[in-house]
Design a protein around this motif. Structure first.
Motif, PDB file in Angstrom:
ATOM      1  N   GLY A  57       0.815  -1.208   0.000  1.00  9.01           N
ATOM      2  CA  GLY A  57       0.000   0.000   0.000  1.00  9.01           C
ATOM      3  C   GLY A  57       0.847   1.255   0.000  1.00  9.01           C
ATOM      4  N   ILE A  58       1.897   1.269   0.821  1.00 10.60           N
ATOM      5  CA  ILE A  58       2.798   2.427   0.869  1.00 10.60           C
ATOM      6  C   ILE A  58       3.537   2.573  -0.459  1.00 10.60           C
ATOM      7  CG2 ILE A  58       4.880   3.341   1.977  1.00 10.60           C
ATOM      8  CD1 ILE A  58       3.913   1.908   4.558  1.00 10.60           C
ATOM      9  N   ALA A  59       4.017   1.451  -1.002  1.00  7.82           N
ATOM     10  CA  ALA A  59       4.787   1.493  -2.241  1.00  7.82           C
ATOM     11  C   ALA A  59       3.953   1.976  -3.418  1.00  7.82           C
ATOM     12  CB  ALA A  59       5.359   0.102  -2.541  1.00  7.82           C
ATOM     13  N   ILE A  60       2.720   1.488  -3.537  1.00 10.87           N
ATOM     14  CA  ILE A  60       1.908   1.890  -4.687  1.00 10.87           C
ATOM     15  C   ILE A  60       1.491   3.343  -4.578  1.00 10.87           C
ATOM     16  CG2 ILE A  60      -0.410   1.285  -3.794  1.00 10.87           C
ATOM     17  CD1 ILE A  60       0.998   0.753  -7.367  1.00 10.87           C
ATOM     18  N   LEU A  61       1.331   3.846  -3.367  1.00 11.84           N
ATOM     19  CA  LEU A  61       1.012   5.261  -3.200  1.00 11.84           C
ATOM     20  C   LEU A  61       2.153   6.123  -3.727  1.00 11.84           C
ATOM     21  CD1 LEU A  61      -1.135   7.194  -2.070  1.00 11.84           C
ATOM     22  CD2 LEU A  61       0.078   7.118   0.121  1.00 11.84           C
ATOM     23  N   GLY A  62       3.395   5.745  -3.390  1.00 13.42           N
ATOM     24  CA  GLY A  62       4.541   6.489  -3.898  1.00 13.42           C
ATOM     25  C   GLY A  62       4.641   6.426  -5.413  1.00 13.42           C
ATOM     26  N   GLY A 108      13.627   0.999   5.634  1.00 13.49           N
ATOM     27  CA  GLY A 108      12.803   2.072   6.187  1.00 13.49           C
ATOM     28  C   GLY A 108      11.323   1.785   6.060  1.00 13.49           C
ATOM     29  N   THR A 109      10.910   1.154   4.944  1.00 16.32           N
ATOM     30  CA  THR A 109       9.495   0.820   4.767  1.00 16.32           C
ATOM     31  C   THR A 109       9.061  -0.264   5.738  1.00 16.32           C
ATOM     32  OG1 THR A 109       9.681   1.374   2.418  1.00 16.32           O
ATOM     33  CG2 THR A 109       7.737   0.148   3.088  1.00 16.32           C
ATOM     34  N   ILE A 110       9.953  -1.237   6.000  1.00 15.00           N
ATOM     35  CA  ILE A 110       9.651  -2.261   7.008  1.00 15.00           C
ATOM     36  C   ILE A 110       9.419  -1.609   8.362  1.00 15.00           C
ATOM     37  CG2 ILE A 110      10.577  -4.230   8.285  1.00 15.00           C
ATOM     38  CD1 ILE A 110      12.101  -5.001   5.722  1.00 15.00           C
ATOM     39  N   ALA A 111      10.310  -0.680   8.731  1.00  5.93           N
ATOM     40  CA  ALA A 111      10.148   0.016  10.009  1.00  5.93           C
ATOM     41  C   ALA A 111       8.868   0.854  10.026  1.00  5.93           C
ATOM     42  CB  ALA A 111      11.365   0.905  10.277  1.00  5.93           C
ATOM     43  N   LEU A 112       8.556   1.470   8.868  1.00 11.05           N
ATOM     44  CA  LEU A 112       7.377   2.332   8.804  1.00 11.05           C
ATOM     45  C   LEU A 112       6.087   1.558   9.063  1.00 11.05           C
ATOM     46  CD1 LEU A 112       6.124   5.095   8.222  1.00 11.05           C
ATOM     47  CD2 LEU A 112       6.196   4.532   5.776  1.00 11.05           C
ATOM     48  N   VAL A 113       5.968   0.354   8.501  1.00  9.76           N
ATOM     49  CA  VAL A 113       4.725  -0.400   8.692  1.00  9.76           C
ATOM     50  C   VAL A 113       4.549  -0.809  10.152  1.00  9.76           C
ATOM     51  CG1 VAL A 113       4.666  -1.262   6.326  1.00  9.76           C
ATOM     52  CG2 VAL A 113       5.739  -2.654   8.098  1.00  9.76           C
TER      53      VAL A 113
END
Length: 353
Positions: free
Chosen positions: A17-22, A277-282
């Protein structure tokens, strides 16, 4: 830390979800007038200088500049998840034949790709700025090998669809190499080879672009996914992430930013910090926000194939004026169209392994 607490299926979906938003926001913003462009397939100092100048003297479009410059890093997150998912799925199964593996994964990708591609080319044909394919380019797009052609950025249209070819290449690399030889050194060696391959051609932008359109450019995040999954399965934990995930996220954001600016040698390693960073963000997403991120993740594949069509509708009339209004309309329309098209795709039978 228990193994199931490291990266759950729900957290993988949130990462999507985060990746597709970017990716969705980036692929709109970088078309707008006077917005800073990204270093994605090649590295050009003047783009970094331009962003730095904007940061020093920010204007109302600073968020668009940042999204345009960094949003494409959603792709390495998807490549990481591909490597992670392949190991978690196939490493524990009885041996799957190469043809059976290829057929299943090609059809899995094709099932999503074909709906978006057909809808796009039909709309593209009746609107200004139509892209004219040769018959060989059409075959290459449908066969997911168009990235191998000379000047792939001119062949793969709409541009984001290059992802299908590189993903299929990496799937095959997993089955032919990583599935057979499971020592971590094999993965590290291939990451090193692909890194050196890119370093050798840093001053040759045409060759570097071709490399990065193919598995060479995606090997680092994909290989990280394979390594993380193997360590996760083998030891019950991947690494000792601190309980305060902010202490992990903040350095990753800073290093991703700094490594993007100084030299192309550092730029090649930015996906490492983006993925971690994305792993930490989730891990930090509030529970109240998580359902919305998961919803995005669950339709992320459809968003990926549909956002180029919606972009073509809104980017022309808003390319230089009322740009935030155009961006908002684009986001709303993309999400609604993707939700509807997912219902269509769900009617297509899924391939069987």
């Amino acid at each position: 830390m228990k193994s199931e607490e490291f990266l759950t299926r729900e957290e993988c979906t949130a990462m999507k979800g985060i990746a597709i938003l970017g990716i969705m926001l980036h692929n709109y913003c970088h078309w707008l007038k006077d917005i800073v462009r990204e270093n994605e397939y090649t590295w050009q100092q003047w783009k970094c200088d331009r962003l730095w100048a904007v940061i020093q003297q920010p204007d109302e479009f600073l968020p668009m500049h940042l999204i345009s410059f960094f949003g494409h890093y959603g792709v390495p997150v998807f490549l990481f998840l591909s490597g992670f998912g392949l190991v978690m799925k196939y490493d524990s199964l009885p041996e799957v034949g190469i043809w059976r593996f290829f057929r299943y994964n090609y059809l899995k990708l094709f099932r999503i790709f074909i709906v978006g591609f057909v809808l796009f080319v039909m709309f593209d044909a009746i609107t200004p700025g139509m892209h004219r394919y040769t018959w060989l380019e059409v075959v290459g797009m449908l066969g997911m090998f168009a990235n191998f052609f000379e000047h792939p950025s001119e062949v793969v249209w709409p541009g984001p669809y290059w992802y299908f070819s590189v993903t299929l290449q990496l799937y095959l690399l997993y089955r032919l190499v990583f599935y057979r030889w499971r020592h971590w050194g094999v993965v590290v060696a291939l990451i090193a080879v692909c890194w050196l391959w890119q370093v050798w051609y840093l001053d040759d932008m045409e060759t570097l672009e071709r490399l990065r359109y193919n598995f060479v450019g995606g090997m680092l995040p994909f290989g990280l996914g394979v390594l993380f999954a193997r360590l996760h399965r083998g030891s019950g934990t991947l690494c000792n992430f601190p309980q305060n995930y902010t202490t992990f996220l903040t350095p990753c954001v800073i290093l991703a930013f700094l490594f993007s600016f100084f030299t192309p040698h550092l730029w090649l390693w930015v996906p490492v910090f983006i993925v971690i960073g994305t792993i930490a963000l989730v891990k930090l997403i509030p529970k109240s926000l998580m359902p919305y991120i998961l919803w995005l993740g669950n339709i992320s594949a459809v968003i990926f194939v549909m956002h180029p069509l919606v972009r073509k509708i809104f980017v022309r009339p808003y390319i230089r004026d009322d740009m935030y209004a155009g961006l908002l309309l684009y986001v709303v329309a993309t999400l609604v169209v993707s939700w509807l098209v997912k219902k269509l795709i769900d009617q297509i039978p899924s391939p069987k392994l």
